[in-house]
Structure formats: structure tokens, C-alpha cells
Design a protein around this motif. Structure first.
Motif, PDB file in Angstrom:
ATOM      1  N   VAL A  21       0.527  -1.196  -0.339  1.00 30.44           N
ATOM      2  CA  VAL A  21      -0.087  -0.035  -0.298  1.00 30.44           C
ATOM      3  C   VAL A  21       1.061   0.958   0.054  1.00 30.44           C
ATOM      4  N   TYR A  22       1.750   0.840   1.130  1.00 25.68           N
ATOM      5  CA  TYR A  22       2.433   2.807   1.028  1.00 25.68           C
ATOM      6  C   TYR A  22       3.557   2.444  -0.541  1.00 25.68           C
ATOM      7  N   GLN A  23       3.753   1.670  -1.441  1.00 30.66           N
ATOM      8  CA  GLN A  23       4.518   1.802  -2.437  1.00 30.66           C
ATOM      9  C   GLN A  23       3.528   2.411  -3.580  1.00 30.66           C
ATOM     10  N   VAL A  24       2.391   1.352  -3.601  1.00 27.25           N
ATOM     11  CA  VAL A  24       1.163   2.190  -4.181  1.00 27.25           C
ATOM     12  C   VAL A  24       0.954   3.974  -4.049  1.00 27.25           C
ATOM     13  N   LEU A  25       0.766   4.198  -3.254  1.00 26.33           N
ATOM     14  CA  LEU A  25       0.389   6.212  -2.638  1.00 26.33           C
ATOM     15  C   LEU A  25       1.690   5.877  -2.953  1.00 26.33           C
ATOM     16  N   LEU A  26       3.346   6.694  -2.293  1.00 25.37           N
ATOM     17  CA  LEU A  26       3.994   6.937  -2.952  1.00 25.37           C
ATOM     18  C   LEU A  26       4.600   6.738  -4.000  1.00 25.37           C
ATOM     19  N   GLY A  27       4.339   5.832  -4.956  1.00 27.00           N
ATOM     20  CA  GLY A  27       5.599   4.836  -5.966  1.00 27.00           C
ATOM     21  C   GLY A  27       6.761   5.515  -5.383  1.00 27.00           C
ATOM     22  N   ASN A  28       7.892   6.271  -6.189  1.00 25.16           N
ATOM     23  CA  ASN A  28       9.141   6.819  -6.631  1.00 25.16           C
ATOM     24  C   ASN A  28       9.481   6.832  -4.736  1.00 25.16           C
ATOM     25  N   ALA A  29       8.345   8.138  -4.468  1.00 23.06           N
ATOM     26  CA  ALA A  29       9.434   8.141  -2.841  1.00 23.06           C
ATOM     27  C   ALA A  29      10.176   6.998  -2.124  1.00 23.06           C
ATOM     28  N   ALA A  30       9.114   5.716  -2.603  1.00 22.75           N
ATOM     29  CA  ALA A  30       9.068   4.880  -1.436  1.00 22.75           C
ATOM     30  C   ALA A  30      10.389   3.880  -1.345  1.00 22.75           C
ATOM     31  N   ILE A  31      10.981   4.046  -2.005  1.00 28.80           N
ATOM     32  CA  ILE A  31      11.677   3.566  -2.772  1.00 28.80           C
ATOM     33  C   ILE A  31      13.244   4.683  -2.922  1.00 28.80           C
ATOM     34  N   PRO A  32      13.801   3.718  -1.790  1.00 28.75           N
ATOM     35  CA  PRO A  32      15.253   4.735  -1.336  1.00 28.75           C
ATOM     36  C   PRO A  32      15.770   4.886  -2.700  1.00 28.75           C
ATOM     37  N   ALA A  34      15.515   6.027  -5.221  1.00 29.28           N
ATOM     38  CA  ALA A  34      14.552   5.955  -6.812  1.00 29.28           C
ATOM     39  C   ALA A  34      13.625   7.647  -7.006  1.00 29.28           C
ATOM     40  N   GLY A  35      13.794   8.396  -5.928  1.00 34.55           N
ATOM     41  CA  GLY A  35      13.710   9.644  -5.857  1.00 34.55           C
ATOM     42  C   GLY A  35      12.876  10.121  -7.244  1.00 34.55           C
ATOM     43  N   SER A  36      13.654  10.093  -8.324  1.00 37.49           N
ATOM     44  CA  SER A  36      14.042  11.294  -9.570  1.00 37.49           C
ATOM     45  C   SER A  36      13.966  10.529 -10.099  1.00 37.49           C
ATOM     46  N   GLY A  38      11.780   9.073 -12.087  1.00 37.21           N
ATOM     47  CA  GLY A  38      10.619   9.461 -13.713  1.00 37.21           C
ATOM     48  C   GLY A  38       9.707   8.477 -13.521  1.00 37.21           C
ATOM     49  N   PRO A  39       8.579   9.342 -14.854  1.00 34.55           N
ATOM     50  CA  PRO A  39       7.000   8.223 -14.448  1.00 34.55           C
ATOM     51  C   PRO A  39       6.938   6.646 -14.856  1.00 34.55           C
ATOM     52  N   THR A  40       8.350   6.315 -15.356  1.00 29.55           N
ATOM     53  CA  THR A  40       8.254   4.823 -15.769  1.00 29.55           C
ATOM     54  C   THR A  40       8.447   4.209 -14.229  1.00 29.55           C
ATOM     55  N   VAL A  41       9.620   4.561 -13.939  1.00 32.51           N
ATOM     56  CA  VAL A  41       9.716   3.820 -12.312  1.00 32.51           C
ATOM     57  C   VAL A  41       8.858   3.988 -11.873  1.00 32.51           C
ATOM     58  N   ASP A  42       8.439   5.069 -11.505  1.00 32.12           N
ATOM     59  CA  ASP A  42       6.863   5.313 -10.615  1.00 32.12           C
ATOM     60  C   ASP A  42       5.742   4.552 -11.064  1.00 32.12           C
ATOM     61  N   SER A  43       5.665   4.066 -11.994  1.00 29.05           N
ATOM     62  CA  SER A  43       4.345   3.325 -12.768  1.00 29.05           C
ATOM     63  C   SER A  43       4.500   1.622 -12.026  1.00 29.05           C
ATOM     64  N   TRP A  44       6.087   1.010 -12.449  1.00 30.78           N
ATOM     65  CA  TRP A  44       6.539   0.069 -11.943  1.00 30.78           C
ATOM     66  C   TRP A  44       6.258  -0.134 -11.127  1.00 30.78           C
ATOM     67  N   GLY A  45       7.118   0.453  -9.652  1.00 27.51           N
ATOM     68  CA  GLY A  45       6.918   0.487  -8.276  1.00 27.51           C
ATOM     69  C   GLY A  45       5.152   0.861  -8.128  1.00 27.51           C
ATOM     70  N   ARG A  46       4.854   1.235  -8.757  1.00 20.42           N
ATOM     71  CA  ARG A  46       3.201   1.539  -8.288  1.00 20.42           C
ATOM     72  C   ARG A  46       2.608   0.192  -8.119  1.00 20.42           C
ATOM     73  N   PHE A  47       2.948  -0.564  -9.332  1.00 20.04           N
ATOM     74  CA  PHE A  47       2.058  -2.027 -10.082  1.00 20.04           C
ATOM     75  C   PHE A  47       2.184  -3.152  -9.289  1.00 20.04           C
ATOM     76  N   MET A  48       4.008  -3.228  -9.271  1.00 19.25           N
ATOM     77  CA  MET A  48       4.700  -3.612  -8.169  1.00 19.25           C
ATOM     78  C   MET A  48       3.995  -3.796  -6.435  1.00 19.25           C
ATOM     79  N   GLY A  49       4.119  -2.623  -5.693  1.00 18.85           N
ATOM     80  CA  GLY A  49       3.269  -2.972  -4.841  1.00 18.85           C
ATOM     81  C   GLY A  49       2.066  -3.990  -4.855  1.00 18.85           C
ATOM     82  N   ALA A  50       1.081  -3.084  -6.142  1.00 19.97           N
ATOM     83  CA  ALA A  50      -0.752  -3.944  -5.879  1.00 19.97           C
ATOM     84  C   ALA A  50       0.003  -5.004  -5.391  1.00 19.97           C
ATOM     85  N   GLY A  51       1.037  -5.618  -6.308  1.00 21.66           N
ATOM     86  CA  GLY A  51       1.057  -6.928  -6.551  1.00 21.66           C
ATOM     87  C   GLY A  51       1.790  -7.926  -4.881  1.00 21.66           C
ATOM     88  N   PHE A  52       2.728  -6.775  -4.612  1.00 22.70           N
ATOM     89  CA  PHE A  52       2.768  -7.355  -3.098  1.00 22.70           C
ATOM     90  C   PHE A  52       1.633  -7.285  -2.199  1.00 22.70           C
TER      91      PHE A  52
END
Length: 137
Positions: A21-32, A34-36, A38-52
Motif C-alpha cells: 500500500v505504501y508503494q502504491v500511494l507513494l510511488g518513487n518516494a517509497a523506493i530509497p 529512486a525519487g527522481s 521518472g514516471p516509468t519507474v514510478d508506474s512500475w513501482g506502484r504496479f509492483m506494490g499492488a502485487g505485493f
């Protein structure tokens, strides 16, 4: 052993749900680190968060079964171990990541053997109880 397995599986499940849930809500900000990224990694991280989240709910489901299904625990722990192996592969290919990722790899490589052991011990106990009941007939 059954109680320990149940408690640890439930803890594992709710931890994974919270992290997802943390990854879905925060995207890149949830990944040490990875803050900058970009949108591709943010999208991937949020998707993987849902899987988690789904993975965590599978742990919660297993913990709620009576008895806890050892086969399911082994599969879920194996997936977790595979994640740790992926981190080792990344380390070999790209070098050392953020220190927090190292801590996660230690957990991902160290916890599955505990689950394998607990599942086997609980299975032996259940088998022994069934044999005792059968012998008492």
C-alpha cells in the motif's frame, strides 16, 4: 510450532500488505534512491506494490487456515527467496544498492528457511497426531 508458524505468517502477510500500500500511494518516494527515477519507474513501482498487497493477502489467508497449509507456506516463502536471489543478481551485475536494499535482501534470504523449517515441523506434528488418532481406534 503451529502457533509460531501462524503468527509469523500473519506478521509476514500484514507487513507485505502495508509495504505494498505504501508503494502504491507513494510511488518513487517509497523506493530509497529512486525519487527522481521518472514516471516509468514510478508506474512500475506502484504496479509492483499492488502485487505485493496481493502476495501479503495470500500470507494472511494461509495464516487463517486450520491447519496452516505447509505447501502454500513453502510456495510463498519460495517466492520471497526468489526476490532475495534477484537482489543478489542485481548486486552482481550493477553493484551495491542503497543500504536499505541490502537489509531487505538479508531478510529475503534469511526468513524463507525459517518458514520452510516451521512448515516441515508443523507438518510432522500433524502427521504424528493423525497417526496417534488412527492407532487409538
Amino acid at each position: 510450532m503451529a502457533r509460531t508458524l501462524r503468527v509469523l505468517a500473519r506478521l509476514m502477510g500484514w507487513s507485505c500488505v502495508a509495504i505494498g500500500v505504501y508503494q502504491v500511494l507513494l510511488g518513487n518516494a517509497a523506493i530509497p534512491g529512486a525519487g527522481s527515477a521518472g514516471p516509468t519507474v514510478d508506474s512500475w513501482g506502484r504496479f509492483m506494490g499492488a502485487g505485493f498487497v496481493g502476495y501479503g493477502l495470500a500470507w494472511v489467508w494461509a495464516a487463517g487456515q486450520r491447519p496452516v497449509p505447509a505447501r502454500v507456506v513453502r510456495w510463498l516463502a519460495g517466492v520471497f527467496l526468489l526476490g532475495g536471489a534477484g537482489r543478489l543478481l542485481s548486486l552482481a551485475v550493477h553493484g551495491w544498492p542503497h543500504w536499505f536494499q541490502i537489509a531487505l535482501a538479508v531478510i529475503e534470504l534469511g526468513l524463507p528457511p525459517v518458514f520452510f523449517w516451521l512448515a516441515a515441523a508443523d507438518e510432522r506434528t500433524l502427521r504424528g497426531d493423525a497417526e496417534t488418532v488412527a492407532a487409538g481406534r
